[in-house]
Design a protein around this motif. Structure first.
Motif, PDB file in Angstrom:
ATOM      1  N   UNK A  82       0.794  -1.306  -0.049  1.00 33.45           N
ATOM      2  CA  UNK A  82      -0.071   0.048   0.029  1.00 33.45           C
ATOM      3  C   UNK A  82       0.881   1.210  -0.260  1.00 33.45           C
ATOM      4  N   UNK A  83       0.195   2.475  -0.224  1.00 38.61           N
ATOM      5  CA  UNK A  83       0.783   3.740  -0.389  1.00 38.61           C
ATOM      6  C   UNK A  83       1.859   3.904   0.981  1.00 38.61           C
ATOM      7  N   UNK A  84       3.342   4.139   0.767  1.00 38.56           N
ATOM      8  CA  UNK A  84       4.193   4.275   1.726  1.00 38.56           C
ATOM      9  C   UNK A  84       4.848   3.247   2.179  1.00 38.56           C
ATOM     10  N   UNK A  85       4.520   1.749   1.571  1.00 40.11           N
ATOM     11  CA  UNK A  85       4.977   0.598   1.871  1.00 40.11           C
ATOM     12  C   UNK A  85       5.393  -0.063   0.672  1.00 40.11           C
ATOM     13  N   UNK A  86       5.406  -1.559   0.548  1.00 44.30           N
ATOM     14  CA  UNK A  86       5.757  -2.113  -0.284  1.00 44.30           C
ATOM     15  C   UNK A  86       5.242  -3.728  -0.514  1.00 44.30           C
ATOM     16  N   UNK A  87       5.045  -4.160  -1.394  1.00 43.43           N
ATOM     17  CA  UNK A  87       4.602  -5.571  -1.563  1.00 43.43           C
ATOM     18  C   UNK A  87       5.851  -6.522  -2.262  1.00 43.43           C
ATOM     19  N   UNK A  88       6.107  -7.486  -1.467  1.00 51.34           N
ATOM     20  CA  UNK A  88       7.256  -8.410  -1.830  1.00 51.34           C
ATOM     21  C   UNK A  88       6.825  -9.681  -2.417  1.00 51.34           C
ATOM     22  N   UNK A  89       7.553 -10.087  -3.485  1.00 55.05           N
ATOM     23  CA  UNK A  89       7.168 -11.480  -4.135  1.00 55.05           C
ATOM     24  C   UNK A  89       8.543 -12.278  -4.188  1.00 55.05           C
ATOM     25  N   UNK A  90       8.272 -13.527  -3.363  1.00 58.19           N
ATOM     26  CA  UNK A  90       9.306 -14.605  -3.069  1.00 58.19           C
ATOM     27  C   UNK A  90       9.068 -15.795  -3.825  1.00 58.19           C
ATOM     28  N   UNK A  91      10.269 -16.535  -3.747  1.00 57.04           N
ATOM     29  CA  UNK A  91       9.901 -18.014  -4.412  1.00 57.04           C
ATOM     30  C   UNK A  91      11.237 -18.867  -3.811  1.00 57.04           C
TER      31      UNK A  91
END
Length: 151
Positions: A128-137
């Motif tokens: 969300x705004x002001x943060x981050x979404x991470x993708x992992x494998x």
């Protein structure tokens, strides 16, 4: 004639119709059978039998997507999340899946997944705004000849 209609409550039938279109397109593109299998490793309250946490996901196209992993606050720091990931990984390996993948927010648990051998392969800034979404494998052992078997 067709129309585009907004709904904030799509039904299961609506989702199933879209999934069928995608399955047909994937098959036509030569992706082979998707062998979709939902899976859950649930933490239950011994007294009530209620689900109080766990891990859910789905295996498809030779990979396990971890959709949700939730540990109740009363059990955090006791290795329960690690046990859930280990059980899911064992299940995926037993079926010859190539790997696992998931996403989490910066305020979620990116360091937890890194500590369990997951590698970040992408991120969305301001989600969300002001943060981050991470993708992992996490790649598992090479798939066996029974790749994608769910029995």
């Amino acid at each position: 004639m067709t129309e585009i209609r907004l709904t904030l409550t799509p039904s299961q039938a609506d989702s199933d119709a879209l999934a069928e279109i995608i399955r047909n397109a994937n098959a036509a593109a030569g992706s082979g059978p998707e062998r979709y299998q939902p899976v859950g490793f649930l933490i239950t309250d011994q007294e009530s039998g209620a689900t109080i946490g766990g891990l859910t996901g789905q295996a498809m196209f030779g990979w396990l997507f971890v959709r949700l992993l939730a540990v109740p606050e009363s059990l955090r720091g006791q290795g329960v999340g690690s046990q859930l990931l280990a059980r899911a990984e064992d299940w995926a390996k037993e079926r010859g899946l190539a790997g696992m993948w998931l996403d989490t927010f910066a305020f979620g648990a990116p360091e937890f997944y890194k500590a369990h051998g997951f590698t970040q392969f992408g991120a969305i800034e301001d989600h969300p705004v002001g943060s981050r979404r991470h993708f992992f494998l996490k790649r598992l052992d090479a798939p066996s000849s029974n790749s994608g078997s769910f029995s």
